[in-house]
Write a protein that holds these residues in place. Structure first.
Motif, PDB file in Angstrom:
ATOM      1  N   GLU A  56       1.222  -1.141   0.442  1.00  0.00           N
ATOM      2  CA  GLU A  56      -0.012  -0.311   0.170  1.00  0.00           C
ATOM      3  C   GLU A  56       1.068   1.330  -0.428  1.00  0.00           C
ATOM      4  O   GLU A  56       1.230   1.144   0.724  1.00  0.00           O
ATOM      5  CB  GLU A  56      -1.283   0.078   1.364  1.00  0.00           C
ATOM      6  CG  GLU A  56      -2.038   1.451   1.216  1.00  0.00           C
ATOM      7  CD  GLU A  56      -3.163   1.217   2.168  1.00  0.00           C
ATOM      8  OE1 GLU A  56      -4.314   2.150   2.534  1.00  0.00           O
ATOM      9  OE2 GLU A  56      -2.260   0.632   3.277  1.00  0.00           O
ATOM     10  N   ILE A  57       0.632   2.333  -0.702  1.00  0.00           N
ATOM     11  CA  ILE A  57       1.243   3.953  -1.194  1.00  0.00           C
ATOM     12  C   ILE A  57       0.097   4.509  -0.049  1.00  0.00           C
ATOM     13  O   ILE A  57      -1.212   5.134  -0.908  1.00  0.00           O
ATOM     14  CB  ILE A  57       2.155   3.411  -2.319  1.00  0.00           C
ATOM     15  CG1 ILE A  57       3.271   2.820  -2.315  1.00  0.00           C
ATOM     16  CG2 ILE A  57       2.151   5.093  -2.447  1.00  0.00           C
ATOM     17  CD1 ILE A  57       3.983   2.497  -3.850  1.00  0.00           C
ATOM     18  N   VAL A  58       0.862   5.343   0.228  1.00  0.00           N
ATOM     19  CA  VAL A  58      -0.543   6.835   0.292  1.00  0.00           C
ATOM     20  C   VAL A  58       0.437   7.752  -0.074  1.00  0.00           C
ATOM     21  O   VAL A  58       1.292   8.226   0.974  1.00  0.00           O
ATOM     22  CB  VAL A  58      -0.477   6.282   1.519  1.00  0.00           C
ATOM     23  CG1 VAL A  58      -1.255   8.092   2.604  1.00  0.00           C
ATOM     24  CG2 VAL A  58      -1.064   5.083   2.192  1.00  0.00           C
ATOM     25  N   LEU A  59      -0.092   8.543  -0.420  1.00  0.00           N
ATOM     26  CA  LEU A  59       0.884  10.089  -1.389  1.00  0.00           C
ATOM     27  C   LEU A  59       0.278  11.185   0.634  1.00  0.00           C
ATOM     28  O   LEU A  59      -1.049  11.295   0.315  1.00  0.00           O
ATOM     29  CB  LEU A  59       0.357  10.215  -1.523  1.00  0.00           C
ATOM     30  CG  LEU A  59       0.376   9.392  -3.765  1.00  0.00           C
ATOM     31  CD1 LEU A  59      -0.107  10.499  -4.779  1.00  0.00           C
ATOM     32  CD2 LEU A  59       2.151   9.201  -3.793  1.00  0.00           C
ATOM     33  N   ILE A  60       0.886  11.861   1.138  1.00  0.00           N
ATOM     34  CA  ILE A  60       0.885  12.587   1.915  1.00  0.00           C
ATOM     35  C   ILE A  60       1.002  13.829   2.168  1.00  0.00           C
ATOM     36  O   ILE A  60       1.798  13.940   1.238  1.00  0.00           O
ATOM     37  CB  ILE A  60       1.455  12.064   3.267  1.00  0.00           C
ATOM     38  CG1 ILE A  60       1.063  10.451   3.648  1.00  0.00           C
ATOM     39  CG2 ILE A  60       1.051  13.020   4.641  1.00  0.00           C
ATOM     40  CD1 ILE A  60       1.756   9.727   4.717  1.00  0.00           C
ATOM     41  N   GLY A  61       0.666  14.703   2.301  1.00  0.00           N
ATOM     42  CA  GLY A  61       0.206  16.257   2.203  1.00  0.00           C
ATOM     43  C   GLY A  61      -0.259  16.905   3.102  1.00  0.00           C
ATOM     44  O   GLY A  61      -1.619  16.265   3.650  1.00  0.00           O
ATOM     45  N   ARG A  76      -3.328  13.841 -11.822  1.00  0.00           N
ATOM     46  CA  ARG A  76      -2.121  13.591 -13.184  1.00  0.00           C
ATOM     47  C   ARG A  76      -1.147  12.157 -12.075  1.00  0.00           C
ATOM     48  O   ARG A  76      -1.280  10.904 -11.902  1.00  0.00           O
ATOM     49  CB  ARG A  76      -1.977  14.805 -14.272  1.00  0.00           C
ATOM     50  CG  ARG A  76      -0.712  13.869 -14.206  1.00  0.00           C
ATOM     51  CD  ARG A  76      -1.640  13.143 -15.673  1.00  0.00           C
ATOM     52  NE  ARG A  76       0.311  12.552 -16.687  1.00  0.00           N
ATOM     53  CZ  ARG A  76      -0.497  11.033 -17.259  1.00  0.00           C
ATOM     54  NH1 ARG A  76      -1.124  10.675 -16.927  1.00  0.00           N
ATOM     55  NH2 ARG A  76      -0.126  11.293 -18.193  1.00  0.00           N
ATOM     56  N   LEU A  77      -0.800  13.618 -10.813  1.00  0.00           N
ATOM     57  CA  LEU A  77      -0.050  12.638 -10.359  1.00  0.00           C
ATOM     58  C   LEU A  77      -0.937  11.133  -9.667  1.00  0.00           C
ATOM     59  O   LEU A  77       0.622  10.670  -9.622  1.00  0.00           O
ATOM     60  CB  LEU A  77       0.564  13.621  -9.110  1.00  0.00           C
ATOM     61  CG  LEU A  77       1.424  12.790  -7.931  1.00  0.00           C
ATOM     62  CD1 LEU A  77       3.000  12.699  -8.801  1.00  0.00           C
ATOM     63  CD2 LEU A  77       2.085  13.497  -7.081  1.00  0.00           C
ATOM     64  N   ARG A  89      -3.068  -1.333  -3.075  1.00  0.00           N
ATOM     65  CA  ARG A  89      -3.711  -0.381  -2.371  1.00  0.00           C
ATOM     66  C   ARG A  89      -2.701   0.968  -3.020  1.00  0.00           C
ATOM     67  O   ARG A  89      -1.678   1.699  -2.399  1.00  0.00           O
ATOM     68  CB  ARG A  89      -4.774  -0.506  -1.669  1.00  0.00           C
ATOM     69  CG  ARG A  89      -5.040   1.040  -1.646  1.00  0.00           C
ATOM     70  CD  ARG A  89      -6.215   0.053  -0.482  1.00  0.00           C
ATOM     71  NE  ARG A  89      -6.147  -0.144   0.973  1.00  0.00           N
ATOM     72  CZ  ARG A  89      -6.958  -0.666   1.884  1.00  0.00           C
ATOM     73  NH1 ARG A  89      -7.691  -0.739   1.962  1.00  0.00           N
ATOM     74  NH2 ARG A  89      -5.640  -0.466   3.270  1.00  0.00           N
ATOM     75  N   PHE A  90      -3.495   1.870  -3.472  1.00  0.00           N
ATOM     76  CA  PHE A  90      -2.875   3.376  -3.038  1.00  0.00           C
ATOM     77  C   PHE A  90      -4.134   4.541  -2.628  1.00  0.00           C
ATOM     78  O   PHE A  90      -5.497   4.318  -2.660  1.00  0.00           O
ATOM     79  CB  PHE A  90      -2.741   3.981  -4.808  1.00  0.00           C
ATOM     80  CG  PHE A  90      -2.038   3.439  -5.452  1.00  0.00           C
ATOM     81  CD1 PHE A  90      -0.316   3.506  -5.150  1.00  0.00           C
ATOM     82  CD2 PHE A  90      -1.884   2.392  -6.218  1.00  0.00           C
ATOM     83  CE1 PHE A  90       0.597   2.677  -5.825  1.00  0.00           C
ATOM     84  CE2 PHE A  90      -1.568   1.517  -6.984  1.00  0.00           C
ATOM     85  CZ  PHE A  90       0.191   1.514  -7.029  1.00  0.00           C
ATOM     86  N   GLY A  91      -3.151   5.327  -1.689  1.00  0.00           N
ATOM     87  CA  GLY A  91      -4.126   6.295  -0.844  1.00  0.00           C
ATOM     88  C   GLY A  91      -3.824   7.923  -1.148  1.00  0.00           C
ATOM     89  O   GLY A  91      -2.649   7.868  -1.779  1.00  0.00           O
TER      90      GLY A  91
END
Length: 297
Positions: A56-61, A76-77, A89-91
């Motif tokens: 699982e990869i989660v983009l965080i900001g 797009r990213l 899974r991606f989140g």
């Protein structure tokens, strides 16, 4: 995001979008303005994680949906990252209501490996308090955003944050917050009692809501959210749902994981961490669904 000098005037629109400073928040002062990392760097890092077997990869900001680097916006990213082979899974977290877009929701809907979960803090349901907080939207605009997202992304669950007891908050203001919570039917909310932070605009206001009132409103909002959460969980009863296995439940030692719209599930069965399994839901509580495994992907 990371600290960097303030951008030139040519990039000021991006800077303002990424560095929204709410009246109560000290983060922009403490960490500096937000910037977006180059997409190639993010994609390279995500690929390395995938090659290492991460499931699982989660983009965080701080406001991840405000990401923009050149002509690459967050939609797009996310679309590019979610094309990487390997992860189940991606989140992403967290999104300011003014930063999400219809295109982002379409990307979520188009890729079954992207989580059907949106953490989008409302902070208050009172337009007057939202203006004092410098949030930039009204309660009705927030509700419309939630409705748009749900109309595009099937089975989407939305979570929120709230601050109770913000300076000058009245019982009427708080009632507006209760109404927004129920109308949006959040799967869960993170609820806080206001306390002033040095060097913020809100710290210049009188902290005039007594602590006992803050505590009482906090408890009432938690109770309301618990009722709504239970109703969201009841929608799972009798269904067989896909669950990404995360480990074992500390109390029961049964397997534990999350659905692709972020419901916590505890269940009987045998599976490895990182595996996607199918679980039939037989019982629910406000925070957790319980069931038994019926198969694996």
């Amino acid at each position: 995001p990371r600290s960097t000098p303030k951008p030139s005037s040519a990039a000021s629109d991006v800077y303002k979008r990424q560095s929204r400073a709410c009246a109560y928040c000290v983060v922009p002062r403490a960490r500096g303005p937000a910037v977006s990392r180059p997409p190639d760097a993010i994609l390279s890092e995500a690929q390395k994680l995938a090659d290492a077997g991460v499931k699982e990869i989660v983009l965080i900001g701080q406001d991840v949906s405000a990401y923009r680097f050149g002509d690459v916006d967050f939609a797009r990213l996310l679309q590019l990252v979610a094309q990487i082979e390997g992860p189940k899974r991606f989140g992403f977290v967290t999104s300011h209501p003014l930063s999400v877009s219809r295109r982002l929701f379409e990307v979520m809907a188009d890729n079954p490996r992207i989580s059907r979960y949106l953490h989008m803090p409302a902070q208050s349901g009172s337009d007057r308090i939202l203006r004092l907080m410098r949030r930039g939207y009204s309660a009705e605009q927030y509700i419309q955003t939630v409705q748009t997202a749900r109309s595009i992304v099937n089975d989407l669950e939305v979570a929120s944050d709230f601050i109770v007891g913000f300076p000058t908050e009245t019982e009427e203001d708080f009632a507006d917050t209760l109404r927004l919570l129920r109308r949006c039917a959040f799967v869960n909310s993170f609820i806080f009692k206001y306390s002033p932070r040095p060097h913020t605009l809100a710290a210049k206001m009188a902290d005039d809501v007594p602590h006992p009132v803050k505590k009482e409103r906090n408890l009432r909002l938690l109770e309301a959210q618990s009722e709504v959460s239970l109703q969201r969980k009841k929608s799972l009863l009798g269904r067989t749902v896909a669950v990404l296995v995360e480990g074992h439940d500390k109390k029961s030692r049964r397997l534990r994981g999350r659905t692709f719209n972020n419901h916590i599930v505890v269940f009987d069965g045998s599976a490895a961490i990182g595996e996607v399994v199918f679980v039939k839901i037989e019982k629910v509580s406000p925070l957790t669904a319980f069931g038994r495994m019926e198969g694996a992907q």
